[in-house]
Scaffold this active site. Structure first.
Site, PDB file in Angstrom:
ATOM      1  CB  CYS A   1      -9.976 -13.444 -12.882  1.00  0.00           C
ATOM      2  SG  CYS A   1      -9.849 -11.810 -13.614  1.00  0.00           S
TER       3      CYS A   1
ATOM      4  NE  ARG B   1      -8.019 -16.362  -8.021  1.00  0.00           N
ATOM      5  CZ  ARG B   1      -6.742 -16.614  -7.782  1.00  0.00           C
ATOM      6  NH1 ARG B   1      -6.371 -17.090  -6.609  1.00  0.00           N
ATOM      7  NH2 ARG B   1      -5.830 -16.393  -8.701  1.00  0.00           N
TER       8      ARG B   1
ATOM      9  CD1 TRP C   1     -10.327  -6.824  -8.643  1.00  0.00           C
ATOM     10  CD2 TRP C   1      -8.640  -6.656 -10.111  1.00  0.00           C
ATOM     11  NE1 TRP C   1      -9.602  -5.697  -8.340  1.00  0.00           N
ATOM     12  CE2 TRP C   1      -8.575  -5.562  -9.230  1.00  0.00           C
ATOM     13  CE3 TRP C   1      -7.686  -6.757 -11.123  1.00  0.00           C
ATOM     14  CZ2 TRP C   1      -7.592  -4.579  -9.313  1.00  0.00           C
ATOM     15  CZ3 TRP C   1      -6.699  -5.777 -11.225  1.00  0.00           C
ATOM     16  CH2 TRP C   1      -6.661  -4.718 -10.320  1.00  0.00           C
TER      17      TRP C   1
ATOM     18  N   GLY D   1      -4.979 -13.535 -15.562  1.00  0.00           N
ATOM     19  CA  GLY D   1      -3.647 -13.073 -15.917  1.00  0.00           C
ATOM     20  C   GLY D   1      -3.720 -11.878 -16.846  1.00  0.00           C
TER      21      GLY D   1
ATOM     22  CD  GLU E   1      -2.133  -4.086   8.052  1.00  0.00           C
ATOM     23  OE1 GLU E   1      -3.124  -4.832   7.882  1.00  0.00           O
ATOM     24  OE2 GLU E   1      -1.352  -3.787   7.125  1.00  0.00           O
TER      25      GLU E   1
ATOM     26  CE  LYS F   1      -6.085  -5.155   7.153  1.00  0.00           C
ATOM     27  NZ  LYS F   1      -5.222  -4.791   6.058  1.00  0.00           N
TER      28      LYS F   1
ATOM     29  CD  GLU G   1      -6.758  -3.259   2.698  1.00  0.00           C
ATOM     30  OE1 GLU G   1      -6.114  -3.937   1.882  1.00  0.00           O
ATOM     31  OE2 GLU G   1      -6.859  -3.589   3.898  1.00  0.00           O
TER      32      GLU G   1
ATOM     33  CG  HIS H   1      10.672  17.426   8.715  1.00  0.00           C
ATOM     34  ND1 HIS H   1      11.674  18.368   8.777  1.00  0.00           N
ATOM     35  CD2 HIS H   1      10.870  16.596   9.769  1.00  0.00           C
ATOM     36  CE1 HIS H   1      12.464  18.114   9.804  1.00  0.00           C
ATOM     37  NE2 HIS H   1      11.995  17.047  10.434  1.00  0.00           N
TER      38      HIS H   1
ATOM     39  CE  LYS I   1      -6.967 -12.865   1.995  1.00  0.00           C
ATOM     40  NZ  LYS I   1      -6.982 -11.977   3.158  1.00  0.00           N
TER      41      LYS I   1
END
Length: 614
Positions: free
Chosen positions: A2, A27, A74, A101, A486, A490, A493, A509, A609
């Site tokens: 947050c 955040r 968040w 937190g 990566e 992306k 996300e 496999h 972030k």
């Protein structure tokens, strides 16, 4: 995760707090709120959704505040709705708290307070803080500082808080434990700002310090008093932040993410600047506190990170083993901290975090330090927690990354890891000529990336073609497997599509059972060493009617007979092919997200972030 902001001063409190929250919105953006004291009453406004929703609600309420605390959330405990939005209050509406937190023992404390007939109105752990401080306030004879000091002793977990109380209308109390909280002020202390991230101080020139280890600050106009967890009054060391003339702008791009993708030729050069010695074919880092003797004694390296930074760690581990011939592993920090790793004085831990505040990485660092390991941080944010916990730190110098999804920080991390690998290799068996050859190839990367960026229209056209699919496989071998990891992340996300990455040789496999004409495979084929084997894997997929998009070097003509679509990229050595392929992956994900109508590309749902909770 947050964002906390607070203001004491003579300017427009609401405007400054809203501006600060907008800088912190990366955040978390599930809900937002603000509270202050006016005429000895606690006044607040909060709402679900993003900051603009709070801004509109404030306008309707015609709110005015002298001092204020504010928050963008968040969600961790409780749904992302208005009821659970911060600030949170006690039953008597005498105090308000904003918090970043997690309080690990909140359920025990909540039961204790309920048994004292205290009623709760939200599902959050933060309300427990407010109710606990209120419960103890009379016990400590209305001494706000002492009440908070004693109450914090009962909390287990990490937190940064800002608190106001109607009995102390001119004071904001701030405290922190294992969670970032910066305090900035002008010289005469007529203006004081509080923030989870000093980047939110942009637009101000301020003296800045950071709270840590249960320190508490009592803030009022012209007064800052900071106390240790032993109740000792201390003078905090400050640094000057010159942010008055700085602004964040998209500079004509549709999104910050696209702007930051296009910044990478420059940010990679910044990561190299001052860190290379062409005459000696090596790298060096100003501020690296480990001597050559200490570095030569390293026999084992563990790189710890999370998310995109872990993908950089994976590349770094491969480079260090290949080139420096040092046993190296890349570990996901959230898992590493629960292992019992073999660590000795010959072990180096490299901790990577863009923000320097990633909770799992910091916890892993503390575990490794306790076992005697040397800690090297790789970070983009000065004065962050990682820079203080590490024995030494190398900075990315990539500048603020506004988009929640990382782009330029990732390639800067790989640049730093490539240079560190060169340094370690030169201390061992690498000759000067070997080092000069590697540097020559690395210095070409910004130009190569520019050439890939020039293919944006071509990549956009192909991305639109593939945007009709809902599921994707990404495959590659060796260094190209990191590209897959990566690129798949992306796409997940920012487009919310299912994308899975595999080492190309692993498809047969098990995963090949999923292959059909509706499951496209994005193949990264830019490593010479594994090129032929990757082509064999693609033939197996083609036989099963999978649509194939290949990313391959300009001279890879054989692939024309196999892939349905090809994005050709400039040639480079295998160890550095991650750079151009990464740019393709970023642009592919971005253009698909736009094609399917995703609006919040810079702020994807459910993400933040800076991941400051475990």
């Amino acid at each position: 995760m947050c964002g906390i902001f607070g203001y004491i001063g003579e300017k427009n409190t609401l405007q400054i707090c809203l501006k600060g929250l907008k800088q912190l919105e990366y955040r978390g953006y599930d809900s937002a709120g603000i509270a202050g004291i006016k005429n000895n009453n606690l006044i607040f406004c909060k709402t679900s959704g993003k900051i603009f929703a709070l801004e509109k609600k404030i306008e309707k309420q015609n709110l005015e505040l002298d001092i204020a605390i504010a928050h963008t959330r968040w969600a961790t405990h409780g749904k992302p709705d208005e009821k659970n939005a911060h600030p949170h209050f006690d039953t008597h509406l005498s105090l308000g708290v904003v918090h970043n937190g997690i309080i690990e023992n909140y359920a025990i404390l909540k039961d204790f307070l309920k048994n004292k007939n205290i009623k709760f109105s939200t599902e959050t752990d933060t309300e427990v803080i407010a109710q606990l401080i209120s419960y103890n306030y009379e016990k400590y004879k209305n001494n706000l500082y002492l009440t908070v000091h004693e109450s914090l002793k009962l909390l287990k977990g990490s937190f940064a808080i800002a608190l106001i109380h109607k009995d102390h209308p001119n004071i904001i109390l701030a405290a922190a434990r294992e969670s970032p909280l910066a305090i900035g002020f002008i010289d005469n202390k007529n203006e004081i700002l509080i923030s989870s991230d000093p980047n939110a101080f942009i637009g101000h020139n301020l003296n800045v310090f950071y709270l840590r280890n249960d320190e508490i600050a009592l803030l009022s106009k012209k007064s800052i008093k900071t106390y240790t967890n032993q109740k000792k009054l201390i003078e905090k060391k400050t640094s000057l932040l010159e942010g008055k003339n700085q602004t964040f702008s998209k500079e004509g791009f549709d999104h910050f993410l696209l702007k930051e993708i296009f910044e990478q030729p420059i940010t990679i050069q910044k990561a190299m600047l001052g860190n290379i010695s062409e005459d000696f074919g090596t790298a060096y880092f100003e501020g690296l506190k480990f001597s050559s003797t200490e570095l030569m004694a390293i026999k084992h390296i563990i790189i710890i990170a999370c998310g995109t930074s872990w993908h950089a760690a994976y590349i770094g581990a491969s480079l260090l083993e290949d080139k420096a011939r040092i046993l190296t592993t890349a570990e996901i920090a959230s898992e590493f901290r629960f292992k019992n790793p073999i660590i000795s004085e010959e072990t180096l831990i490299i901790a990577i975090s863009q923000s320097g505040e990633t909770a799992d990485t910091l916890s892993a660092v503390k575990e490794a330090k306790a076992k005697g390991a040397k800690i090297l941080g790789i970070c983009n944010v000065k004065n962050s927690t990682l820079t203080r916990e590490a024995h030494s730190c190398i900075y990315l110098n990539a500048g603020p990354e506004i988009s929640v999804c990382s782009s330029k920080a990732f390639t800067s991390q790989i640049t730093i890891l490539s240079l560190f690998t060169l340094l370690m290799a030169r201390l061992r068996h690498f000759t000067k000529e070997d080092g000069q050859k590697f540097l020559s190839e690395l210095k070409k990367i910004p130009k190569i990336i520019n050439q890939v960026l020039e293919k944006q229209k071509e990549i956009k056209k192909i991305s639109i073609k593939y945007s009709k699919y809902k599921n994707f496989f990404f495959i590659g071998r060796k260094y190209m497997y990191a590209s897959c990891l990566e690129a798949a992340l992306k796409l997940k996300e920012i487009s919310y599509l299912n994308a899975t990455s595999y080492p190309a040789g692993e498809l047969k496999h098990g995963p090949i059972a999923l292959i059909n004409k509706n499951l496209p495979v994005i193949a990264f084929c830019s490593n010479k060493q594994t090129y032929d084997k990757t082509l064999n894997n693609l033939m197996e997929l083609k036989a099963r009617e999978a649509p194939i998009l290949a990313i391959a070097p300009n001279n890879a003509k054989e692939i024309l007979q196999i892939a349905d679509d090809i994005i050709f990229i400039p040639n480079t050595i295998d160890e550095l092919a991650i750079f151009p392929t990464t740019i393709v992956g970023q642009l592919f994900a971005y253009n698909i997200a736009k094609a399917i109508g995703i609006k919040d590309i810079d702020q994807p749902r459910n993400l933040a972030k800076s991941v400051t909770v475990e």
